[in-house]
Design a protein around this motif. Sequence first.
Motif, PDB file in Angstrom:
ATOM      1  N   GLU A   1     -28.320  10.015  -8.667  1.00 27.14           N
ATOM      2  CA  GLU A   1     -26.916   9.254  -8.252  1.00 27.14           C
ATOM      3  C   GLU A   1     -26.889  10.409  -7.203  1.00 27.14           C
ATOM      4  OE1 GLU A   1     -22.848   7.941  -8.570  1.00 27.14           O
ATOM      5  OE2 GLU A   1     -24.280   7.670 -10.204  1.00 27.14           O
ATOM      6  N   LEU A   2     -25.969  10.420  -5.778  1.00 28.79           N
ATOM      7  CA  LEU A   2     -26.059  10.899  -4.948  1.00 28.79           C
ATOM      8  C   LEU A   2     -24.964  11.448  -5.043  1.00 28.79           C
ATOM      9  CD1 LEU A   2     -26.202  12.727  -1.840  1.00 28.79           C
ATOM     10  CD2 LEU A   2     -26.023  10.552  -1.341  1.00 28.79           C
ATOM     11  N   VAL A   3     -23.895  12.153  -4.763  1.00 27.77           N
ATOM     12  CA  VAL A   3     -22.625  12.893  -5.430  1.00 27.77           C
ATOM     13  C   VAL A   3     -21.498  12.484  -4.179  1.00 27.77           C
ATOM     14  CG1 VAL A   3     -20.900  13.582  -6.315  1.00 27.77           C
ATOM     15  CG2 VAL A   3     -22.884  13.343  -8.127  1.00 27.77           C
ATOM     16  N   LEU A   4     -21.958  13.294  -3.654  1.00 24.92           N
ATOM     17  CA  LEU A   4     -21.882  14.277  -2.113  1.00 24.92           C
ATOM     18  C   LEU A   4     -22.938  15.013  -1.291  1.00 24.92           C
ATOM     19  CD1 LEU A   4     -19.230  16.355  -0.951  1.00 24.92           C
ATOM     20  CD2 LEU A   4     -20.638  17.890  -1.361  1.00 24.92           C
ATOM     21  N   ILE A   5     -22.158  14.728   0.419  1.00 24.74           N
ATOM     22  CA  ILE A   5     -24.093  14.906   1.633  1.00 24.74           C
ATOM     23  C   ILE A   5     -22.791  15.990   2.295  1.00 24.74           C
ATOM     24  CG2 ILE A   5     -24.676  15.050   3.685  1.00 24.74           C
ATOM     25  CD1 ILE A   5     -26.391  12.808   2.289  1.00 24.74           C
ATOM     26  N   ARG A   6     -23.151  17.488   2.017  1.00 22.47           N
ATOM     27  CA  ARG A   6     -21.997  18.089   3.352  1.00 22.47           C
ATOM     28  C   ARG A   6     -22.401  18.007   4.479  1.00 22.47           C
ATOM     29  NH1 ARG A   6     -20.899  24.413   0.883  1.00 22.47           N
ATOM     30  NH2 ARG A   6     -20.745  24.518   3.207  1.00 22.47           N
ATOM     31  N   ASN A   7     -21.342  17.731   5.090  1.00 23.70           N
ATOM     32  CA  ASN A   7     -21.057  17.372   6.135  1.00 23.70           C
ATOM     33  C   ASN A   7     -21.527  18.188   7.998  1.00 23.70           C
ATOM     34  OD1 ASN A   7     -18.790  18.883   6.280  1.00 23.70           O
ATOM     35  ND2 ASN A   7     -17.245  17.388   7.354  1.00 23.70           N
ATOM     36  N   ASP A   8     -21.912  20.133   7.105  1.00 24.10           N
ATOM     37  CA  ASP A   8     -22.594  20.606   8.228  1.00 24.10           C
ATOM     38  C   ASP A   8     -23.725  20.922   8.373  1.00 24.10           C
ATOM     39  OD1 ASP A   8     -22.314  21.542   6.112  1.00 24.10           O
ATOM     40  OD2 ASP A   8     -21.594  23.670   6.232  1.00 24.10           O
ATOM     41  N   ILE A   9     -25.199  21.063   9.490  1.00 23.51           N
ATOM     42  CA  ILE A   9     -25.771  20.946   8.604  1.00 23.51           C
ATOM     43  C   ILE A   9     -26.699  23.054   9.610  1.00 23.51           C
ATOM     44  CG2 ILE A   9     -28.275  20.634  10.408  1.00 23.51           C
ATOM     45  CD1 ILE A   9     -26.786  18.162  11.396  1.00 23.51           C
ATOM     46  N   ASN A  10     -27.550  22.872   8.732  1.00 25.72           N
ATOM     47  CA  ASN A  10     -27.807  24.999   9.235  1.00 25.72           C
ATOM     48  C   ASN A  10     -28.603  24.771  10.049  1.00 25.72           C
ATOM     49  OD1 ASN A  10     -30.275  24.113   8.117  1.00 25.72           O
ATOM     50  ND2 ASN A  10     -29.882  24.873   6.301  1.00 25.72           N
TER      51      ASN A  10
END
Length: 62
Positions: A33-42
């Motif tokens: 289950e997805l909990v979080l996606i960080r909002n920065d792209i490397n």
Amino acid sequence: MIHLWEYDSRELNGLNLPQMMSELERIGNEGWELVLIRNDINEEGRVTAIFKRKKESETIAL
């Protein structure tokens, strides 16, 4: 009873939405289950996603 969880982090393609959605669907089909996606792209166009799922047959009785 309390359920115990296991967690995982994975890097997903953050620049190609259809590919990212496909990856999310595949991971969800594994029971995560997805909990979080960080909002920065490397620099490589990847984003970090955090997932959780119940540990098999592990509960704590109160």
